[in-house]
Design an enzyme around this catalytic site. Structure first.
Site, mmCIF file in Angstrom:
data_model
loop_
_atom_site.group_PDB
_atom_site.id
_atom_site.type_symbol
_atom_site.label_atom_id
_atom_site.label_comp_id
_atom_site.label_asym_id
_atom_site.label_seq_id
_atom_site.Cartn_x
_atom_site.Cartn_y
_atom_site.Cartn_z
ATOM 1 N N GLY A 84 24.466 52.517 46.146
ATOM 2 C CA GLY A 84 24.417 52.854 44.389
ATOM 3 C C GLY A 84 23.739 53.894 43.753
ATOM 4 O O GLY A 84 22.204 53.876 44.397
ATOM 5 N N GLY A 86 50.460 36.735 27.579
ATOM 6 C CA GLY A 86 50.044 37.801 27.476
ATOM 7 C C GLY A 86 48.955 39.198 27.055
ATOM 8 O O GLY A 86 48.627 39.783 27.744
ATOM 9 N N THR A 90 22.148 48.243 53.005
ATOM 10 C CA THR A 90 23.984 48.531 53.538
ATOM 11 C C THR A 90 24.128 49.571 54.760
ATOM 12 O O THR A 90 24.024 50.621 54.230
ATOM 13 C CB THR A 90 24.979 48.278 53.145
ATOM 14 O OG1 THR A 90 24.248 46.527 51.836
ATOM 15 C CG2 THR A 90 26.021 48.189 53.656
ATOM 16 N N GLU A 103 24.760 42.037 47.506
ATOM 17 C CA GLU A 103 22.938 40.770 47.080
ATOM 18 C C GLU A 103 22.850 39.551 47.701
ATOM 19 O O GLU A 103 22.992 38.919 47.327
ATOM 20 C CB GLU A 103 22.208 41.195 45.638
ATOM 21 C CG GLU A 103 21.663 42.179 45.255
ATOM 22 C CD GLU A 103 21.339 43.472 45.655
ATOM 23 O OE1 GLU A 103 20.257 42.541 45.389
ATOM 24 O OE2 GLU A 103 21.004 44.147 46.370
ATOM 25 N N SER A 145 25.611 42.024 55.700
ATOM 26 C CA SER A 145 24.894 40.996 55.507
ATOM 27 C C SER A 145 23.739 40.299 56.680
ATOM 28 O O SER A 145 22.668 40.306 56.812
ATOM 29 C CB SER A 145 25.541 39.246 55.585
ATOM 30 O OG SER A 145 26.272 39.824 54.515
ATOM 31 N N ARG A 161 45.973 31.561 18.337
ATOM 32 C CA ARG A 161 46.932 31.559 18.456
ATOM 33 C C ARG A 161 47.892 29.876 18.335
ATOM 34 O O ARG A 161 47.492 28.877 18.147
ATOM 35 C CB ARG A 161 47.843 31.886 19.757
ATOM 36 C CG ARG A 161 48.544 31.958 20.211
ATOM 37 C CD ARG A 161 49.707 32.765 19.861
ATOM 38 N NE ARG A 161 50.853 32.662 20.643
ATOM 39 C CZ ARG A 161 51.296 33.675 20.725
ATOM 40 N NH1 ARG A 161 50.597 34.873 20.639
ATOM 41 N NH2 ARG A 161 52.915 33.560 20.962
ATOM 42 N N GLN A 164 45.353 23.028 26.915
ATOM 43 C CA GLN A 164 44.753 24.212 26.750
ATOM 44 C C GLN A 164 42.607 23.993 26.985
ATOM 45 O O GLN A 164 42.090 24.143 27.685
ATOM 46 C CB GLN A 164 44.510 25.024 26.138
ATOM 47 C CG GLN A 164 44.305 25.933 25.969
ATOM 48 C CD GLN A 164 44.912 27.277 26.424
ATOM 49 O OE1 GLN A 164 45.385 27.030 27.523
ATOM 50 N NE2 GLN A 164 44.860 29.250 25.818
ATOM 51 N N ASP A 205 26.591 38.068 50.048
ATOM 52 C CA ASP A 205 27.934 37.868 50.092
ATOM 53 C C ASP A 205 27.519 35.988 49.592
ATOM 54 O O ASP A 205 27.004 34.924 50.483
ATOM 55 C CB ASP A 205 28.456 37.385 52.104
ATOM 56 C CG ASP A 205 29.833 37.052 51.753
ATOM 57 O OD1 ASP A 205 30.158 37.617 50.963
ATOM 58 O OD2 ASP A 205 29.768 35.695 52.261
ATOM 59 N N THR A 223 30.187 39.117 46.341
ATOM 60 C CA THR A 223 29.446 40.080 47.498
ATOM 61 C C THR A 223 28.367 40.918 48.117
ATOM 62 O O THR A 223 27.571 40.721 48.946
ATOM 63 C CB THR A 223 30.720 40.879 48.156
ATOM 64 O OG1 THR A 223 31.798 40.080 47.512
ATOM 65 C CG2 THR A 223 30.990 41.251 49.206
#
Ligand code: HXD
Length: 655
Positions: free
Chosen positions: A188, A415, A149, A438, A155, A328, A347, A440, A436
């Site tokens: 990297g 929370g 890149t 390897e 890309s 919970r 849920q 997009d 994104t």
């Protein structure tokens, strides 16, 4: 109606055990032979709590810790990633999933070193490169980067501008960054640890006809970037730091600029194209485009790993969210104990299809990894094309789904989901870039759509479909035949849970989208040209690709259900598979209704059954997340512990 009554009467009660499934049996069926290596990784970290990544850590400390984790795995635990990658990719990917569960930065650092840097040397180079670099890459003496890149080109790899000009007088390539935009970016291992980089550059050969030389297209070169002893950047190599990122701060991404850096000719990774001593170019492949495709084709392993690793993240998130939702308690009928939040329909709707998807994606990516492994052995052209499109599609589809799910999980846990120690924020930030890098996702889905269209066109010219696409062979005759008004009204549970109905519906949708996309593209191309026509149909094409991938996932899931020998495990997997299928149909119910593939009564029945199946999955949700097999010390979220106790939580936050 009976179902609705049942829902009402049991929604608050303790749920009956209708599926006596053992999470151990299920876990064994899921993991298969991957298990022992993952356990070895986990064992190493269990014995080294000092290597656990803390919630609060600076960028620099995180980078060093990630490096120590990787060194520990390779040099102390005896893990051999490069060997697995070369000899048994199935092992390699399960290692990468386990490393990613310890810390996603570790999984990615491992991926950069072995899939990208190691993979490029092994796969794009020839024996002389393997001889020279294998040991150093394997034992981490040669830490390396993958410098593809650039600042101005991601890309569009064919647009990159770094040059490698052959100097026949010295038998060297001269690597140059011609302008700021050609700076290698996001690399990297570059900012701190890397000694080498595989640099992608335009190969320029001297030419008498043209002063600027002949541009032979993109090739890969091994460029040393730091001194092996002093670790100082080498002359002409300018290294910068890409700085603090949204996540993955354990990976040291940097920028590289090359100022006439000279490397020997032998550093060209010459599997697909070579330059002789006198500057002659040779290749077994006839055109620049074919060489480019072959070069990039070797890199599909990264995508396979990311799809697989993303499922690992989804498993962690859904495990934490489900366990917390069981634990919970909140509100309840008058004068009665409060109920678990997982007993609320809302849920269940958020988390149960997600749990089903984690299973569906697990089996789909295991299948992909198996195909990748076969392809490496056979080098069969059809298989290569198949793995290419499947890995692009699954990477895009799964990582997008996981990214959204991480938010859903955070919100579903209120929370407490917002406390960093409970992991959603960290996982969300670390995983976000999976969408994104390897490839997009939006670009990858277009490759899938392009591939589908190519095969569609070939079909009319007498061609055949690739293995994974095979179902489209029958498309014209079966799926696109007029929607059957009798079937469109059938709403019985047996019918809706019949895999034939589900697969037909998925495939009908894909076939329709493919057929209509082809027609629209043909029409618009006449006036707009093919590039603009593609853009005019772009959203349509993206949905087509997703729809196809959903079909592939479902087909695989159905096969897995059918081949499961344990009766109880099979029943639970069938339940998950049905939920996956019906929820996906419901998500796009408008499209089915628009063409009367599904009548109003059937649409309503699909919704009700989806809710009911979510309710049934809830009754085995604990066993299902246990079977995903993530040990507590790896999960590390106090609200998501297997014991289902809160106590540790207060200790974690310093009470
Ligand atoms: C998984 C391997 C087994 C995938 C590694 C992919 C890492 C991509 C990172 C890359 O795009 C940017 C970098 O850090 O060099």
């Amino acid at each position: 109606l009976a179902k609705e009554q049942q829902l009402v009467t049991v929604s608050c009660a303790k749920v009956m055990v209708k599926f006596p499934v053992s999470s151990v049996v299920l876990a064994d069926y899921m993991k298969g032979k991957h298990k022992s290596l993952q356990e070895k990784v986990f064992q190493y970290f269990r014995e080294h709590p000092e290597l656990q990544t803390p919630v609060e850590i600076s960028k620099d400390e995180h980078r060093e810790l990630t490096m120590r984790q990787l060194l520990g795995l390779v040099r102390e635990a005896g893990i051999r990633p490069l060997k697995y990658l070369q000899e048994d990719p199935v092992q390699y990917f399960s290692l990468s999933e386990a490393a990613g569960s310890i810390d996603l930065s570790l999984g990615i650092k491992l991926g950069v070193q072995f899939s990208l840097w190691g993979g490029s040397v092994m796969n794009l180079g020839t024996q002389r490169h393997r001889d020279k670099y294998y040991a150093g890459i394997d034992n981490l003496d040669y830490l390396g980067c993958f410098a593809m890149t650039e600042l101005h080109h991601g890309s569009n790899v064919q647009g990159i501008q770094t040059t490698a000009t052959f100097d026949v007088s010295t038998d060297e390539f001269v690597i140059n960054t011609p302008n700021e935009g050609a700076t290698k970016w996001w690399i990297g291992n570059a900012a701190v640890h890397g000694k080498f980089a595989t640099v992608f550059a335009r190969l320029i050969l001297p030419s008498e006809e043209c002063n600027d030389g002949l541009d032979m297209g993109i090739h890969a070169f091994i460029v040393p970037i730091r001194d092996l002893d002093s670790h100082e950047p080498l002359p002409g190599v300018e290294i910068r730091d890409c700085g603090y990122k949204v996540g993955l701060n354990g990976v040291d991404n940097g920028a590289l600029r090359f100022h006439s850096v000279r490397i020997p000719r032998e550093n060209l990774l010459n599997r697909f194209g070579d330059v002789s001593r006198d500057g002659q170019y040779t290749s077994s492949l006839p055109t620049i485009n074919k060489r480019f495709a072959a070069t990039l084709g070797e890199l599909v392993g990264g995508r396979v790993g990311l799809a697989y690793g993303s499922v690992g993240v989804l498993k962690m998130a859904v495990t934490i969210a489900v366990r917390y939702s069981l634990l919970r308690q909140q509100f309840g009928p008058p004068k009665q104990p409060e109920i678990s939040i997982l007993d609320y329909q809302s849920q269940q709707q958020k988390l149960m299809p997600m749990l089903a998807s984690a299973y569906a994606f697990h089996f789909a990516t295991v299948y992909l990894v198996g195909k990748y492994s076969d392809m490496k052995k056979s080098q069969d052209e059809e298989e290569i094309a198949d793995v290419h499109a499947l890995s692009a599609g699954l990477k895009a589809y799964v990582t997008s789904y996981t990214a959204k799910s991480l938010n859903t999980c955070r919100e579903a846990c209120g929370g407490h989901g917002y406390a960093s120690v409970n992991r959603f924020g960290i996982l969300r930030n670390d995983h976000d870039i999976f969408q994104t890098f390897e490839g997009d996702n939006t670009v990858l889905l277009q490759q899938v759509a392009g591939d589908l269209l190519k095969q569609y066109k070939a079909k009319f010219q007498g061609g055949t479909f690739n293995v994974t696409w095979n179902y489209l062979r029958d498309m014209m005759s079966t799926y696109l035949s007029e929607a059957n008004p009798v079937i469109a009204r059938r709403e019985g549970e047996d019918h809706l849970r019949d895999p034939k109905f589900q697969l037909d519906a998925f495939r009908y949708r894909t076939s329709r989208l493919l057929h209509s996309a082809a027609l629209r593209l043909r029409k618009h191309s006449k006036t707009l040209g093919s590039f603009e026509a593609w853009n005019r149909c772009l959203n349509h094409l993206l949905i087509l690709a997703e729809s196809h991938i959903e079909s592939v996932i479902l087909a695989r899931f159905i096969e897995v259900v059918n081949s499961c020998k344990d009766r109880n495990a099979r029943a639970v997997l069938k339940l998950l598979c049905d939920l996956y299928a019906l929820e996906r149909i419901w998500n796009d119910i408008g499209s089915y209704r628009n063409v009367d593939y599904v009548a109003p009564n059937k649409a309503k029945a699909i919704l009700r059954l989806t809710e009911y199946l979510s309710f049934e999955v809830r009754s085995v949700a604990r066993e299902l997340v246990d079977a995903l097999g993530i040990p507590d010390f790896v999960l590390r979220a106090p609200i998501g512990m297997q014991s289902g106790q809160y106590t540790e939580y207060t200790q974690f936050v310093g009470f």
